[in-house]
Scaffold this motif. Sequence first.
Motif, PDB file in Angstrom:
ATOM      1  N   ALA A  98       7.699  -2.070  -3.242  1.00 29.17           N
ATOM      2  CA  ALA A  98       6.766  -1.069  -4.152  1.00 29.17           C
ATOM      3  C   ALA A  98       5.370  -1.970  -4.653  1.00 29.17           C
ATOM      4  CB  ALA A  98       7.684  -1.138  -5.577  1.00 29.17           C
ATOM      5  N   ARG A  99       5.702  -3.461  -4.461  1.00 35.04           N
ATOM      6  CA  ARG A  99       4.614  -4.308  -4.862  1.00 35.04           C
ATOM      7  C   ARG A  99       3.351  -4.141  -3.783  1.00 35.04           C
ATOM      8  NH1 ARG A  99       1.185  -6.128  -8.205  1.00 35.04           N
ATOM      9  NH2 ARG A  99       0.700  -8.298  -7.833  1.00 35.04           N
ATOM     10  N   VAL A 100       3.632  -3.745  -2.625  1.00 28.81           N
ATOM     11  CA  VAL A 100       2.701  -3.229  -1.313  1.00 28.81           C
ATOM     12  C   VAL A 100       1.815  -2.174  -1.965  1.00 28.81           C
ATOM     13  CG1 VAL A 100       2.074  -2.943   0.878  1.00 28.81           C
ATOM     14  CG2 VAL A 100       3.713  -4.748   0.312  1.00 28.81           C
ATOM     15  N   PHE A 101       2.581  -1.263  -2.381  1.00 23.09           N
ATOM     16  CA  PHE A 101       1.927   0.082  -2.700  1.00 23.09           C
ATOM     17  C   PHE A 101       1.182  -0.201  -4.351  1.00 23.09           C
ATOM     18  CE2 PHE A 101       5.118   1.408   0.306  1.00 23.09           C
ATOM     19  CZ  PHE A 101       4.449   2.323   0.677  1.00 23.09           C
ATOM     20  N   GLU A 102       1.625  -0.867  -5.135  1.00 26.52           N
ATOM     21  CA  GLU A 102       0.797  -1.160  -6.159  1.00 26.52           C
ATOM     22  C   GLU A 102      -0.437  -1.678  -5.770  1.00 26.52           C
ATOM     23  OE1 GLU A 102       3.446  -3.475  -8.740  1.00 26.52           O
ATOM     24  OE2 GLU A 102       5.133  -2.075  -8.777  1.00 26.52           O
ATOM     25  N   VAL A 109      -0.902   7.960  -4.092  1.00 31.25           N
ATOM     26  CA  VAL A 109      -1.415   9.232  -3.475  1.00 31.25           C
ATOM     27  C   VAL A 109      -0.058   9.620  -3.001  1.00 31.25           C
ATOM     28  CG1 VAL A 109      -3.666   8.570  -2.572  1.00 31.25           C
ATOM     29  CG2 VAL A 109      -1.792   7.705  -1.225  1.00 31.25           C
ATOM     30  N   PHE A 110       1.008   9.120  -3.114  1.00 32.15           N
ATOM     31  CA  PHE A 110       2.429   9.368  -3.010  1.00 32.15           C
ATOM     32  C   PHE A 110       3.088   9.856  -4.160  1.00 32.15           C
ATOM     33  CE2 PHE A 110       1.530   6.529   0.588  1.00 32.15           C
ATOM     34  CZ  PHE A 110       2.037   7.337   1.773  1.00 32.15           C
ATOM     35  N   THR A 111       4.232  10.639  -3.811  1.00 33.65           N
ATOM     36  CA  THR A 111       5.211  11.331  -4.900  1.00 33.65           C
ATOM     37  C   THR A 111       6.212  10.024  -4.782  1.00 33.65           C
ATOM     38  OG1 THR A 111       4.417  13.323  -4.862  1.00 33.65           O
ATOM     39  CG2 THR A 111       6.548  12.718  -6.095  1.00 33.65           C
ATOM     40  N   VAL A 112       6.541   9.125  -6.146  1.00 32.11           N
ATOM     41  CA  VAL A 112       7.360   8.105  -5.880  1.00 32.11           C
ATOM     42  C   VAL A 112       8.427   8.529  -7.057  1.00 32.11           C
ATOM     43  CG1 VAL A 112       7.618   5.677  -6.042  1.00 32.11           C
ATOM     44  CG2 VAL A 112       5.489   6.441  -5.164  1.00 32.11           C
ATOM     45  N   HIS A 113       9.583   8.289  -6.418  1.00 28.98           N
ATOM     46  CA  HIS A 113      10.921   8.719  -7.185  1.00 28.98           C
ATOM     47  C   HIS A 113      11.826   7.342  -7.332  1.00 28.98           C
ATOM     48  CE1 HIS A 113       9.985  12.996  -6.838  1.00 28.98           C
ATOM     49  NE2 HIS A 113       9.662  12.714  -5.578  1.00 28.98           N
ATOM     50  N   PRO A 114      12.472   7.030  -8.302  1.00 31.81           N
ATOM     51  CA  PRO A 114      13.228   6.031  -8.456  1.00 31.81           C
ATOM     52  C   PRO A 114      14.409   6.132  -7.516  1.00 31.81           C
ATOM     53  CG  PRO A 114      13.331   7.336 -10.519  1.00 31.81           C
ATOM     54  CD  PRO A 114      12.174   8.013  -9.645  1.00 31.81           C
TER      55      PRO A 114
END
Length: 122
Positions: A98-102, A109-114
């Motif tokens: 997740a840190r890379v995406f942050e 730009v993605f839909t992120v779900h837990p």
Amino acid sequence: MDRQTVGSAHRGRLRVEVRQDGESAVVTPVGELDHHTADLLREPLETCLGQGTSRLVVDCSRLEFCDSTGLNVLLGARLKAEAAGGGVHLAGMLPVVARVFEITGAEAVFTVHPTLEDALAD
């Protein structure tokens, strides 16, 4: 392979499992996604899109590492999926991934779900 797995690939540090769940293809990378293993994820994503499945759910819960090459694979799949009327949903990212995406801003730009369940229910 479990009964619902329709395919898998493996090369050293990364294994990718693919299965259908309703209208979604669930793609599960397991291990490390980097320059050396990126094609193992790219190929099943492109196969799913080529077969007409434009809603891709990437279960990241077992993805231990993702570098910029892996991120670019996902970004490319997102563009192709959206062009086909679908999208790429990311689920269950570990904090290190997740840190890379942050850091890169890619989470926007993605839909992120837990969880995977949340992604499939969306």
